[in-house]
Design a protein around this motif. Structure first.
Motif, short mmCIF file in Angstrom:
data_model
loop_
_atom_site.label_atom_id
_atom_site.label_comp_id
_atom_site.label_asym_id
_atom_site.label_seq_id
_atom_site.Cartn_x
_atom_site.Cartn_y
_atom_site.Cartn_z
N PHE A 188 32.82 50.80 35.56
CA PHE A 188 32.15 51.20 34.33
C PHE A 188 31.81 52.68 34.42
CE2 PHE A 188 28.60 50.05 37.07
CZ PHE A 188 27.59 50.95 36.75
N HIS A 189 31.44 53.26 33.29
CA HIS A 189 31.04 54.67 33.22
C HIS A 189 29.67 54.77 32.58
CE1 HIS A 189 35.39 55.10 33.70
NE2 HIS A 189 35.09 56.25 34.26
N ASP A 190 28.91 55.78 32.99
CA ASP A 190 27.65 56.05 32.33
C ASP A 190 27.93 56.82 31.04
OD1 ASP A 190 27.84 58.81 32.93
OD2 ASP A 190 26.23 58.76 34.42
N PRO A 191 26.93 57.10 30.21
CA PRO A 191 27.17 57.79 28.95
C PRO A 191 27.80 59.17 29.09
CG PRO A 191 25.03 56.74 28.90
CD PRO A 191 25.53 56.63 30.31
N ASP A 192 27.67 59.81 30.25
CA ASP A 192 28.29 61.12 30.47
C ASP A 192 29.70 61.03 31.01
OD1 ASP A 192 26.34 63.37 29.87
OD2 ASP A 192 25.09 62.01 31.04
N GLY A 193 30.11 59.84 31.44
CA GLY A 193 31.44 59.66 32.00
C GLY A 193 31.50 59.59 33.52
N ASN A 194 30.35 59.64 34.19
CA ASN A 194 30.35 59.44 35.64
C ASN A 194 30.87 58.03 35.92
OD1 ASN A 194 29.06 61.94 36.65
ND2 ASN A 194 27.35 61.25 35.40
N GLY A 195 31.82 57.93 36.86
CA GLY A 195 32.49 56.67 37.10
C GLY A 195 31.91 55.86 38.25
N TRP A 196 31.66 54.60 37.97
CA TRP A 196 31.07 53.67 38.92
C TRP A 196 32.02 52.51 39.18
CZ3 TRP A 196 26.38 54.13 41.32
CH2 TRP A 196 25.52 55.11 40.83
N PHE A 197 31.94 51.97 40.39
CA PHE A 197 32.63 50.73 40.74
C PHE A 197 31.62 49.74 41.27
CE2 PHE A 197 36.06 53.77 41.03
CZ PHE A 197 37.13 53.09 40.47
N LEU A 198 31.83 48.49 40.94
CA LEU A 198 31.18 47.39 41.63
C LEU A 198 32.19 46.93 42.66
CD1 LEU A 198 29.91 45.32 38.57
CD2 LEU A 198 28.60 46.97 39.92
N GLN A 199 31.76 46.63 43.87
CA GLN A 199 32.64 46.11 44.90
C GLN A 199 31.97 44.88 45.50
OE1 GLN A 199 33.43 48.62 48.35
NE2 GLN A 199 35.38 47.60 48.69
N GLU A 200 32.73 43.79 45.57
CA GLU A 200 32.18 42.56 46.12
C GLU A 200 32.31 42.55 47.64
OE1 GLU A 200 32.54 38.36 44.35
OE2 GLU A 200 34.13 38.45 45.88
N ILE A 201 31.17 42.40 48.32
CA ILE A 201 31.14 42.26 49.77
C ILE A 201 30.23 41.09 50.08
CG2 ILE A 201 30.55 43.31 51.97
CD1 ILE A 201 31.07 46.06 50.72
N THR A 202 30.80 40.07 50.68
CA THR A 202 30.01 38.90 51.06
C THR A 202 29.85 38.80 52.57
OG1 THR A 202 32.00 37.53 51.00
CG2 THR A 202 30.63 37.58 49.01
#
Length: 148
Positions: A128-142
Motif C-alpha cells: 500500500f501507499h500513504d497519501p504522499d506515495g511512500n510505499g509500504w509492504f506487509l510481510q507475513e512472518i510466522t
C-alpha cells in the motif's frame, strides 16, 4: 554492541494529512506532536507492536515527499492484515508472492496473486501507499529465521 533501528524519517508534503493517515486511519500510536514554529514541527507515531517509530513533519528531512519505498510492516497473518487495512479505507494490493520465491521485486514485477502456497514465513506480501506515495509492504512472518 547492539544497534537497534529506532526511527525512520518519512518525507511528507502535508503534515496534518499524514498525521490523520498514520494515527487515525492506520491506528498507529501518536507519540509526539511538537510545533516549535512555522518551519519546524515534529510528529512521531509507532505501529502497533513495533519498537521502531516514524517521524515526519516540517523541517525534519530534505527528502522529496513520497520518495520512500520498501518500508516493511511484519504481520503474522497477511490476509487478516490486508483485510483490516482495506476496512480502514486503505487501498491494498495483495496478498501476493514473488515468482522468484526469494523476496519481492521493485514495483509490481514478478508478483503472483495469493499467499505463498506453503504459507512459508517471509514469502507472502501485500502493498500500500500513504497519501504522499511512500510505499509500504506487509510481510507475513510466522517463524523467524535462526538468529533473528
Amino acid at each position: 554492541m547492539d544497534m537497534k533501528l529506532e526511527v525512520v524519517v518519512l518525507p511528507v508534503a502535508d503534515v496534518d494529512r499524514a498525521k490523520a493517515f498514520y494515527a487515525e486511519q492506520l491506528g498507529f500510536r501518536l507519540d509526539a506532536d511538537f510545533t516549535v514554529d512555522d518551519s519546524y514541527r515534529v510528529i512521531q507515531v509507532t505501529p502497533p507492536g513495533s519498537a521502531c517509530s516514524l517521524i515526519f513533519g516540517t523541517g525534519v528531512t530534505a527528502a522529496a515527499p513520497g520518495s520512500l519505498d520498501g518500508l516493511h510492516l511484519i504481520v503474522t497473518d497477511i490476509e487478516k492484515a490486508a483485510a483490516e487495512l482495506t476496512e480502514r479505507g486503505v487501498a491494498v494490493d495483495g496478498p501476493f508472492r514473488d515468482a522468484s520465491g526469494v523476496f519481492h521485486h521493485a514495483g509490481s514485477t514478478g508478483r503472483v496473486a495469493g499467499v505463498h502456497p506453503e504459507r512459508r514465513s517471509y514469502g507472502s506480501f501485500a502493498a500500500f501507499h500513504d497519501p504522499d506515495g511512500n510505499g509500504w509492504f506487509l510481510q507475513e512472518i510466522t517463524q523467524r529465521a535462526p538468529g533473528r
